[in-house]
Design an enzyme around this catalytic site. Structure first.
Site, PDB file in Angstrom:
ATOM      1  CD  GLN A  18      27.226  -2.277  33.865  1.00  0.00           C
ATOM      2  OE1 GLN A  18      27.891  -3.302  33.752  1.00  0.00           O
ATOM      3  NE2 GLN A  18      27.715  -1.157  34.349  1.00  0.00           N
ATOM      4  CB  ILE A  49      13.997   8.421  36.498  1.00  0.00           C
ATOM      5  CG1 ILE A  49      14.848   7.738  35.440  1.00  0.00           C
ATOM      6  CG2 ILE A  49      14.731   9.580  37.149  1.00  0.00           C
ATOM      7  CD1 ILE A  49      15.158   8.616  34.231  1.00  0.00           C
ATOM      8  CG  HIS A  99      24.255   1.431  38.821  1.00  0.00           C
ATOM      9  ND1 HIS A  99      24.914   1.266  37.609  1.00  0.00           N
ATOM     10  CD2 HIS A  99      23.024   0.911  38.645  1.00  0.00           C
ATOM     11  CE1 HIS A  99      24.096   0.681  36.749  1.00  0.00           C
ATOM     12  NE2 HIS A  99      22.939   0.444  37.359  1.00  0.00           N
ATOM     13  CG  ASN A 158      21.765  -5.399  36.837  1.00  0.00           C
ATOM     14  OD1 ASN A 158      21.498  -6.432  37.423  1.00  0.00           O
ATOM     15  ND2 ASN A 158      20.872  -4.443  36.647  1.00  0.00           N
ATOM     16  CG  HIS A 188      19.564  -1.414  40.787  1.00  0.00           C
ATOM     17  ND1 HIS A 188      18.739  -0.609  40.047  1.00  0.00           N
ATOM     18  CD2 HIS A 188      20.532  -1.847  39.939  1.00  0.00           C
ATOM     19  CE1 HIS A 188      19.185  -0.563  38.800  1.00  0.00           C
ATOM     20  NE2 HIS A 188      20.274  -1.309  38.713  1.00  0.00           N
TER      21      HIS A 188
END
Length: 115
Positions: free
Chosen positions: A93, A30, A99, A86, A101
């Site tokens: 992070q 987002i 996660h 990260n 990217h």
């Protein structure tokens, strides 16, 4: 647990999904740091790479293979893309749910990617 990514997995927070199966979910970031910016997460909560265990080996591999698939689906595989994970506060992070990217869509210089 008050993890925003766990809430996305449960459908409590909407996301623009790119890919989903029983173990991983990919969705558009987002706050994109590049023209194309998606996140790939395991559905299982793992706070960061530092908390990953040997039993998580399969899902960690699936994260990377899903990132490759997402890059292809989003049209950036051939021109090139960057994968970032990260780890910890000094690593950038912000969301403590592991996660990856997936960034691309333009030549990537130094990016400040936090999540």
């Amino acid at each position: 647990m008050d993890c925003i990514f766990c809430k996305i997995v449960k459908g409590e927070i909407p996301s623009r999904k790119v890919f989903e199966n029983d173990r991983v979910l990919a969705f558009h970031d987002i706050q994109p740091a590049a023209p194309v910016h998606a996140l790939v997460i395991p559905k299982k909560h793992i706070a960061s790479m530092n908390e990953a265990e040997e039993e998580d080996q399969e899902v960690l591999g699936e994260l990377l293979l899903t990132a490759k698939q997402v890059a292809r689906e989003l049209g950036i595989a051939d021109s090139g893309y960057r994968l970032i994970n990260n780890v910890g506060a000094d690593g950038g992070q912000v969301v403590y749910h592991i996660h990856v990217h997936v960034l691309g869509g333009d030549k990537l210089g130094g990016l400040n990617v936090k999540n």
